[in-house]
Design a protein around this motif. Sequence first.
Motif, PDB file in Angstrom:
ATOM      1  N   VAL A 279       0.861  -1.181   0.000  1.00 24.33           N
ATOM      2  CA  VAL A 279       0.000   0.000   0.000  1.00 24.33           C
ATOM      3  C   VAL A 279       0.898   1.231   0.000  1.00 24.33           C
ATOM      4  CG1 VAL A 279      -1.800   1.251   1.270  1.00 24.33           C
ATOM      5  CG2 VAL A 279      -1.807  -1.257   1.253  1.00 24.33           C
ATOM      6  N   ALA A 280       0.493   2.251  -0.758  1.00 17.88           N
ATOM      7  CA  ALA A 280       1.321   3.450  -0.910  1.00 17.88           C
ATOM      8  C   ALA A 280       1.241   4.311   0.351  1.00 17.88           C
ATOM      9  CB  ALA A 280       0.863   4.245  -2.135  1.00 17.88           C
ATOM     10  N   MET A 281       1.947   3.883   1.365  1.00 13.44           N
ATOM     11  CA  MET A 281       1.900   4.604   2.644  1.00 13.44           C
ATOM     12  C   MET A 281       3.214   4.451   3.410  1.00 13.44           C
ATOM     13  SD  MET A 281      -0.542   1.948   4.797  1.00 13.44           S
ATOM     14  CE  MET A 281      -0.006   2.313   6.479  1.00 13.44           C
ATOM     15  N   ARG A 282       3.436   5.356   4.335  1.00 10.72           N
ATOM     16  CA  ARG A 282       4.514   5.237   5.303  1.00 10.72           C
ATOM     17  C   ARG A 282       3.964   5.705   6.632  1.00 10.72           C
ATOM     18  NH1 ARG A 282      10.504   7.676   4.536  1.00 10.72           N
ATOM     19  NH2 ARG A 282      10.727   5.741   3.392  1.00 10.72           N
ATOM     20  N   PRO A 283       4.163   5.006   7.728  1.00 14.54           N
ATOM     21  CA  PRO A 283       4.980   3.797   7.831  1.00 14.54           C
ATOM     22  C   PRO A 283       4.266   2.577   7.270  1.00 14.54           C
ATOM     23  CG  PRO A 283       3.872   4.199   9.906  1.00 14.54           C
ATOM     24  CD  PRO A 283       3.531   5.368   9.004  1.00 14.54           C
ATOM     25  N   GLY A 284       5.105   1.573   6.893  1.00  7.93           N
ATOM     26  CA  GLY A 284       4.570   0.249   6.637  1.00  7.93           C
ATOM     27  C   GLY A 284       3.933   0.025   5.299  1.00  7.93           C
ATOM     28  N   ALA A 285       4.678   0.189   4.208  1.00  9.62           N
ATOM     29  CA  ALA A 285       4.108  -0.102   2.885  1.00  9.62           C
ATOM     30  C   ALA A 285       3.746  -1.579   2.682  1.00  9.62           C
ATOM     31  CB  ALA A 285       5.045   0.362   1.789  1.00  9.62           C
ATOM     32  N   ARG A 348       1.302   8.141   0.821  1.00 11.92           N
ATOM     33  CA  ARG A 348       0.707   8.881   1.934  1.00 11.92           C
ATOM     34  C   ARG A 348       1.557   8.694   3.183  1.00 11.92           C
ATOM     35  NH1 ARG A 348      -4.815   9.309   3.146  1.00 11.92           N
ATOM     36  NH2 ARG A 348      -5.063   9.188   0.904  1.00 11.92           N
ATOM     37  N   TYR A 349       1.736   9.758   3.946  1.00  8.89           N
ATOM     38  CA  TYR A 349       2.439   9.641   5.230  1.00  8.89           C
ATOM     39  C   TYR A 349       1.435   9.748   6.360  1.00  8.89           C
ATOM     40  CZ  TYR A 349       7.306   9.877   3.596  1.00  8.89           C
ATOM     41  OH  TYR A 349       8.521   9.603   3.027  1.00  8.89           O
ATOM     42  N   PHE A 350       1.648   8.954   7.365  1.00  9.39           N
ATOM     43  CA  PHE A 350       0.864   9.056   8.600  1.00  9.39           C
ATOM     44  C   PHE A 350       1.836   9.301   9.747  1.00  9.39           C
ATOM     45  CE2 PHE A 350      -1.735   6.385   5.790  1.00  9.39           C
ATOM     46  CZ  PHE A 350      -2.935   7.081   5.838  1.00  9.39           C
ATOM     47  N   LEU A 351       2.057  10.592  10.022  1.00  8.77           N
ATOM     48  CA  LEU A 351       3.015  10.935  11.074  1.00  8.77           C
ATOM     49  C   LEU A 351       2.320  10.888  12.425  1.00  8.77           C
ATOM     50  CD1 LEU A 351       4.646  14.050   9.368  1.00  8.77           C
ATOM     51  CD2 LEU A 351       5.412  11.662   9.299  1.00  8.77           C
ATOM     52  N   ARG A 352       3.089  10.478  13.424  1.00  5.03           N
ATOM     53  CA  ARG A 352       2.547  10.442  14.768  1.00  5.03           C
ATOM     54  C   ARG A 352       2.632  11.844  15.353  1.00  5.03           C
ATOM     55  NH1 ARG A 352       4.596   7.303  11.499  1.00  5.03           N
ATOM     56  NH2 ARG A 352       6.522   6.857  12.595  1.00  5.03           N
ATOM     57  N   GLY A 353       1.483  12.419  15.670  1.00  3.39           N
ATOM     58  CA  GLY A 353       1.442  13.828  16.060  1.00  3.39           C
ATOM     59  C   GLY A 353       0.702  14.070  17.362  1.00  3.39           C
ATOM     60  N   VAL A 354       0.941  15.267  17.900  1.00  2.00           N
ATOM     61  CA  VAL A 354       0.214  15.715  19.088  1.00  2.00           C
ATOM     62  C   VAL A 354      -0.594  16.952  18.710  1.00  2.00           C
ATOM     63  CG1 VAL A 354       0.384  16.521  21.470  1.00  2.00           C
ATOM     64  CG2 VAL A 354       2.029  14.836  20.614  1.00  2.00           C
ATOM     65  N   LEU A 392      -0.437  13.132   5.415  1.00  2.00           N
ATOM     66  CA  LEU A 392       0.149  14.019   4.390  1.00  2.00           C
ATOM     67  C   LEU A 392      -0.072  13.396   3.015  1.00  2.00           C
ATOM     68  CD1 LEU A 392       3.495  15.080   6.136  1.00  2.00           C
ATOM     69  CD2 LEU A 392       1.255  16.220   6.209  1.00  2.00           C
ATOM     70  N   PRO A 393      -0.578  14.196   2.072  1.00  2.00           N
ATOM     71  CA  PRO A 393      -1.000  13.664   0.769  1.00  2.00           C
ATOM     72  C   PRO A 393       0.140  13.011  -0.019  1.00  2.00           C
ATOM     73  CG  PRO A 393      -1.595  16.000   1.004  1.00  2.00           C
ATOM     74  CD  PRO A 393      -0.774  15.638   2.191  1.00  2.00           C
ATOM     75  N   GLU A 394      -0.223  12.036  -0.823  1.00  2.00           N
ATOM     76  CA  GLU A 394       0.712  11.275  -1.641  1.00  2.00           C
ATOM     77  C   GLU A 394       1.647  12.168  -2.454  1.00  2.00           C
ATOM     78  OE1 GLU A 394      -2.413  10.532  -1.234  1.00  2.00           O
ATOM     79  OE2 GLU A 394      -2.538   8.398  -0.777  1.00  2.00           O
TER      80      GLU A 394
END
Length: 417
Positions: A279-285, A348-354, A392-394
């Motif tokens: 899958v086009a993502m980070r983390p963990g494609a 796509r990025y999925f950053l861990r945020g606060v 965050l968008p691709e």
Amino acid sequence: MIPVEEAQSLVLARIHRLEPETVSVLDALGCVLSSDIVSDIDVAPFDNSAMDGYAVRTSDTGGASDGSPVVLRVMEHIAAGMVPQRELGPGEVSRIMTGAPVPAGADAVVMVESTEGIENAGGAGGTVAIKAPAALGDHIRRAGEEIRAGDVALRCGEIVGAAGIGLLAALGRPTVEVYRRPRVAIVSTGDELVDITERPGPGKIRNANSYALSAQVLLAGGVPHVLGVARDNVADTKAILSRAPEFDLMVSTGGVSMGDFDVVKDVLAEIGDVDFWKVAMRPGAPQTYGTIGPTPFFGLPGNPTSTMVGFELFVRPSIRKMRGFTALARPRVMARLATDVRKKSDRRYFLRGVLEPAAAPRAEARYDVRLAGSQSSAMLTAMHRANCLVSLPEHESAVAAGSIVECIRLDQEEGTV
Ligand code: AMP
Ligand code: MG
């Protein structure tokens, strides 16, 4: 690599609501009702007082005021749980407590604050001064006012919260039918894994994922079954993955990348069907999805944060769908990003945020978001501190500080708003 949304829709199209089961009422907490609950009683069951005071005949109280109270005779003292014995005639009242049945003849209740005991302090056999006129029905809770016998009190598809549990108890339902919780098999893979109680020897690490995943399954309302560790060989992996049909869903971690010993995908292809594996993502494609017999299978990557993000995006909505929920997406909010982020422009990025409320009100985003710590997918600390995933968008290759970004709230349940 397929886009995240495409992977999500593909998965959810394959997942179906499970059948209902009967559970004891408290175990229905957080579950979805699978049938209408029809009341066989009126709620309230009888006309009763909403106040501590006096049951009166409104015709006796006309013109009553502080200056010229009407003095009436107290026939009896009706406590909650009692049955009134006296019908009120003209000039008569009964002292009554909240929840007690309204006596025949009474058509209103005057609260104790608008009265003053005269003889016998306004108790049974005494007299009381009523200092305000009562209107018809004042402070009387009518039989069937909330629910009538034969009414649907709780509807199929509604989620049972604490108030729902209370209603079910009021209606005399010690058990209730809800959509069943899925039994979720959890498999870890890796020659390097040792159990939580062991001190890892050279080259070894503790099996963090099976615990984090069990917790995620519990939070999603599934029932985790930890099947243990499959070592990095085909025989071991096949033996454990073959157990998938005993469960409603199976989740594994690790062994889905390009490593020499990553055998999960091959085993899945052999004993089941692969729908996608990247899958086009980070983390963990390397997110793998398929079926083994009738059972959906999620092959999540091994890095702990990749595992957890994959679970959040694909497994959690699946568990909820199986449980009969229709809201499958966490709430999203827009926030102003605190730091510059560089990224690959193919995923796509999925950053861990606060997320925090912005100090000054701002039209485009009510929140600020900062990174929760190192974004390495091997590290769990940022995931531990995060309350959101910053999406965050691709197509972007960089996102500048100050940009307005979308955040998926991890601290709020899926809902309708
Ligand atoms: P893999 O996807 O199997 O190549 O694993 C990627 C990384 O995640 C490696 O550093 C593994 O040691 C680590 N890892 C895999 N499984 C687990 C687990 N159950 N708990 C903690 N770390 C793991
Ligand atoms: Mg591995």
